[in-house]
Design an enzyme around this catalytic site. Structure first.
Site: not given
Length: 267
Positions: A39, A97
């Site tokens: 991110y 992730h």
């Protein structure tokens, strides 16, 4: 430690935008924050948390290991870098992730490295994200189901993912839902609107309450104070059997997140 049922997502929020969102959320009473290495906002999230004045022991911070950092020689160093950015000695939950594309790094290798990070005290709990049934089984084989706190997967009224959810729950793996509002598409649904009207609630509150009633943790994001405040109130909304049955009919396997070259073969 249990995973909070309600938290703040930070996907696609960066710099001053994510700082404002996190600080506002914490002021409103949020105590769980979800970020990720990819991110590119861990440092901003860390700054916001520090400036909020909220005690670290009141918070539940989640981050996620990116695919480039899955190998046993990179995972722990990358997590240490995440901790530096987040300005904390530990995170409460660290997730893989995405599974390694084409199994470039075997599940057993990165799960074992992640368990080592837990043993070293860098993270209180570990888990997975975007894992299929086959991948969940490999993770269990590698570190034991007792070491897998959650599988964070895309879930919304339009993608209810029942096969994966049922398998996970049968094997003792908790579910965290992301993209719960389906990028906002589900907020315009007539069935959701009718239920919202019945309860004098917002469509977002209905969808979040639906997911939490099914036992999932939710991590909606917003940059607007009124939405952050309203979403938080979803915890107080109790849907009835008819409401849940109506939302169950909306499932149409509408998956919104399936990056080419990254997504596994979905169940």
């Amino acid at each position: 430690m249990t995973i909070p049922a309600f938290g703040l997502g930070t996907f696609r929020l960066k710099d001053d935008v994510v700082i404002a969102s996190v600080k506002t959320a914490l002021k409103l009473g949020y105590r769980a924050v979800d970020t990720a290495q990819i991110y590119d906002n861990e440092a901003a999230v860390g700054q916001a948390i520090e400036e909020s004045g909220v005690s670290r022991d009141e918070l539940f911070i989640t981050t996620k290991i990116w695919i480039e950092n899955l190998s046993k020689d990179k995972l722990i160093p990358s997590l240490n870098e995440s901790l530096r950015k987040l300005r904390t000695d530990y995170v409460d939950l660290t997730l893989i992730h995405w599974p390694s594309p084409n199994d470039a790094v075997p599940v057993a290798e990165f799960m074992t490295a992640l368990l080592e990070a837990k043993k070293e005290g860098l993270t209180r709990q570990i888990g997975i994200s975007n894992f299929t049934i086959n991948l969940m089984q490999q993770a269990i084989d590698a570190v034991g189901v007792e070491n897998i706190a959650t599988n964070q997967i895309e879930l919304s009224p339009y993608l209810q993912n029942n096969k994966v959810v049922d398998w996970a729950q049968e094997h003792g793996i908790h579910i965290t839902s992301y993209m719960t509002l389906a990028y906002g598409k589900a907020l315009k649904d007539e069935v959701i609107a009718q239920i919202a009207g019945k309860h004098n609630a917002t469509p977002a509150q209905v969808i979040l309450a639906w997911a939490m009633k099914l036992g999932y943790a939710v991590i909606p994001s917003s940059t607007k104070r009124e939405n952050l405040e309203s979403n938080l109130q979803a915890q107080d909304l109790i849907l009835d059997v008819e409401d849940m049955a109506a939302i169950a009919t909306l499932d149409c396997s509408d998956r919104l997140v399936s990056p080419e070259g990254l997504a596994p073969d979905w169940d």
